[in-house]
Design an enzyme around this catalytic site. Structure first.
Site, PDB file in Angstrom:
ATOM      1  CB  SER A   6      36.587  38.915  33.313  1.00 43.93           C
ATOM      2  OG  SER A   6      37.972  38.655  33.363  1.00 43.93           O
ATOM      3  CG  HIS A  31      36.668  43.040  31.500  1.00 50.88           C
ATOM      4  ND1 HIS A  31      36.524  44.400  31.666  1.00 50.88           N
ATOM      5  CD2 HIS A  31      37.596  42.645  32.404  1.00 50.88           C
ATOM      6  CE1 HIS A  31      37.319  44.814  32.655  1.00 50.88           C
ATOM      7  NE2 HIS A  31      37.994  43.766  33.114  1.00 50.88           N
ATOM      8  CG  ASP A  33      40.709  41.314  33.530  1.00 52.14           C
ATOM      9  OD1 ASP A  33      40.561  42.518  33.816  1.00 52.14           O
ATOM     10  OD2 ASP A  33      39.831  40.457  33.721  1.00 52.14           O
ATOM     11  CG  MET A  35      46.491  41.195  34.814  1.00 52.39           C
ATOM     12  SD  MET A  35      46.162  40.073  36.179  1.00 52.39           S
ATOM     13  CE  MET A  35      44.363  40.126  36.214  1.00 52.39           C
ATOM     14  CG  HIS A  64      40.861  46.267  33.593  1.00 49.38           C
ATOM     15  ND1 HIS A  64      40.414  45.508  34.655  1.00 49.38           N
ATOM     16  CD2 HIS A  64      41.529  47.312  34.151  1.00 49.38           C
ATOM     17  CE1 HIS A  64      40.789  46.069  35.787  1.00 49.38           C
ATOM     18  NE2 HIS A  64      41.484  47.153  35.518  1.00 49.38           N
ATOM     19  CG  MET A  66      44.642  45.651  35.952  1.00 45.92           C
ATOM     20  SD  MET A  66      43.804  44.148  36.452  1.00 45.92           S
ATOM     21  CE  MET A  66      43.241  43.587  34.844  1.00 45.92           C
ATOM     22  CG  MET A 135      39.976  47.789  40.247  1.00 42.25           C
ATOM     23  SD  MET A 135      39.603  46.562  38.967  1.00 42.25           S
ATOM     24  CE  MET A 135      39.600  45.014  39.884  1.00 42.25           C
ATOM     25  N   GLY A 142      41.322  36.551  39.369  1.00 43.28           N
ATOM     26  CA  GLY A 142      39.886  36.309  39.362  1.00 43.28           C
ATOM     27  C   GLY A 142      39.493  35.572  40.636  1.00 43.28           C
ATOM     28  CG  ASP A 171      36.889  44.129  36.910  1.00 44.16           C
ATOM     29  OD1 ASP A 171      36.572  42.951  37.139  1.00 44.16           O
ATOM     30  OD2 ASP A 171      37.883  44.462  36.228  1.00 44.16           O
ATOM     31  N   GLY A 173      34.468  40.121  41.823  1.00 52.16           N
ATOM     32  CA  GLY A 173      33.522  39.498  42.746  1.00 52.16           C
ATOM     33  C   GLY A 173      32.063  39.791  42.445  1.00 52.16           C
ATOM     34  N   GLY A 193      33.908  37.388  35.937  1.00 52.09           N
ATOM     35  CA  GLY A 193      34.803  36.334  35.479  1.00 52.09           C
ATOM     36  C   GLY A 193      34.338  34.981  35.965  1.00 52.09           C
ATOM     37  CB  SER A 194      35.164  33.089  39.062  1.00 50.81           C
ATOM     38  OG  SER A 194      34.883  34.162  39.918  1.00 50.81           O
TER      39      SER A 194
HETATM   40  C1  DX5 Z   1      40.760  41.336  38.510  1.00 52.68           C
HETATM   41  C2  DX5 Z   1      40.252  41.558  37.100  1.00 52.68           C
HETATM   42  C3  DX5 Z   1      38.841  41.171  36.954  1.00 52.68           C
HETATM   43  C4  DX5 Z   1      38.590  39.700  37.212  1.00 52.68           C
HETATM   44  C5  DX5 Z   1      37.187  39.524  37.675  1.00 52.68           C
HETATM   45  O1  DX5 Z   1      42.050  41.771  38.629  1.00 52.68           O
HETATM   46  O2  DX5 Z   1      40.364  42.922  36.745  1.00 52.68           O
HETATM   47  O3  DX5 Z   1      38.310  41.561  35.700  1.00 52.68           O
HETATM   48  O4  DX5 Z   1      38.809  38.893  36.083  1.00 52.68           O
HETATM   49  O5  DX5 Z   1      37.023  38.183  38.025  1.00 52.68           O
HETATM   50  P1  DX5 Z   1      35.930  37.734  39.100  1.00 52.68           P
HETATM   51  O6  DX5 Z   1      34.599  38.090  38.532  1.00 52.68           O
HETATM   52  O7  DX5 Z   1      36.176  36.272  39.204  1.00 52.68           O
HETATM   53  O8  DX5 Z   1      36.224  38.483  40.376  1.00 52.68           O
HETATM   54 ZN    ZN Z   2      39.194  43.598  34.865  1.00 53.41          ZN
END
Ligand code: DX5
Ligand code: ZN
Length: 214
Positions: A6, A31, A33, A35, A64, A66, A135, A142, A171, A173, A193-194
């Site tokens: 991500s 990926h 994100d 938003m 993705h 959102m 989700m 993230g 997606d 954690g 992501g992280s």
């Molecule tokens: C959350 C996003 C994820 C996020 C995942 O709203 O849709 O894609 O970036 O990040 P981690 O892996 O750090 O949870």
């Molecule tokens: Zn995402």
């Protein structure tokens, strides 16, 4: 297992270089994100950013959305170079039409569900989706902790899909620590992501996820 890092956790100031580094590390998907500050509290990037990075990368762009009323932006993200558009079932009043329109434009169509949204909203659109995104955190940020209720939902979704080739994406954690259990329960695509970007180098991190998936 497909790993889709991500870009929310990448260095936003050097996205072109980050995309090149992912490719060099053997990653196939990226990926994005998107938003809007309404469907989720946060605001990230839109079609213009994706469009400007498209020439810099051959990665599969997994986008993705959102955002509320995603149906208003399908053409724009297609023009920007998205390979797959994932819309939230909670964000559109006409989910079937939205998924069909994504495919008509020539992209893969995905549907995402928040942790509290039941799987039955998918009952009548299973044949309209190439991927279902579950989700495993509440979307918007993230670095949140994985919700363990995801495992039962994932197993149930795998059953619902039967012999269909629909991909299941998880997606939120996701780490090498929960990757094995997710893949065994039927996940095909893992977003990270992280945990991915926070632990370079990227090739070693990709291998850590892949080893955990075996
Ligand atoms: C959350 C996003 C994820 C996020 C995942 O709203 O849709 O894609 O970036 O990040 P981690 O892996 O750090 O949870
Ligand atoms: Zn995402």
């Amino acid at each position: 297992m497909i790993l889709s890092p991500s870009l929310l956790s990448a260095d936003t100031g050097r996205l072109a270089a980050e995309l090149a580094d992912l490719e060099a590390a053997g990653i196939a998907w990226a990926h994005w994100d998107v938003m809007d500050g309404r469907f989720v509290p946060n605001i990230t990037f839109g079609q213009h950013v994706i469009r400007s990075l498209r020439p810099a990368s051959r990665l599969f762009f997994d986008v993705h959305l959102m955002i509320v009323e995603p149906e208003r932006y399908l053409e724009a993200f297609h023009a920007a170079g998205a390979d797959m558009l994932v819309v939230h079932a909670e964000a559109t009043a006409h989910l079937q039409r939205t998924l069909a329109e994504i495919r008509r434009l020539g992209m893969r169509a995905g549907v995402a569900l928040n942790p509290a949204t039941p799987l039955c909203v998918l009952d009548h659109v299973l044949d309209d989706a190439d991927m279902v995104l579950l989700m495993s955190v509440n979307p918007g940020f993230g670095g949140q902790s994985f919700l363990p209720s995801t495992y039962a939902k994932l197993a149930r979704l795998r059953e619902m899909l039967g012999r269909r080739e629909t991909l299941i994406q998880i997606d939120g954690g996701v780490t090498p620590e929960n990757t094995g259990e997710l893949v065994r329960a039927g996940a095909d695509v893992l977003v990270s992501g992280s945990s991915f970007f926070g632990n370079p180098p990227y090739e070693a991190r990709r291998l850590a996820f892949e080893r955990a998936a075996d």
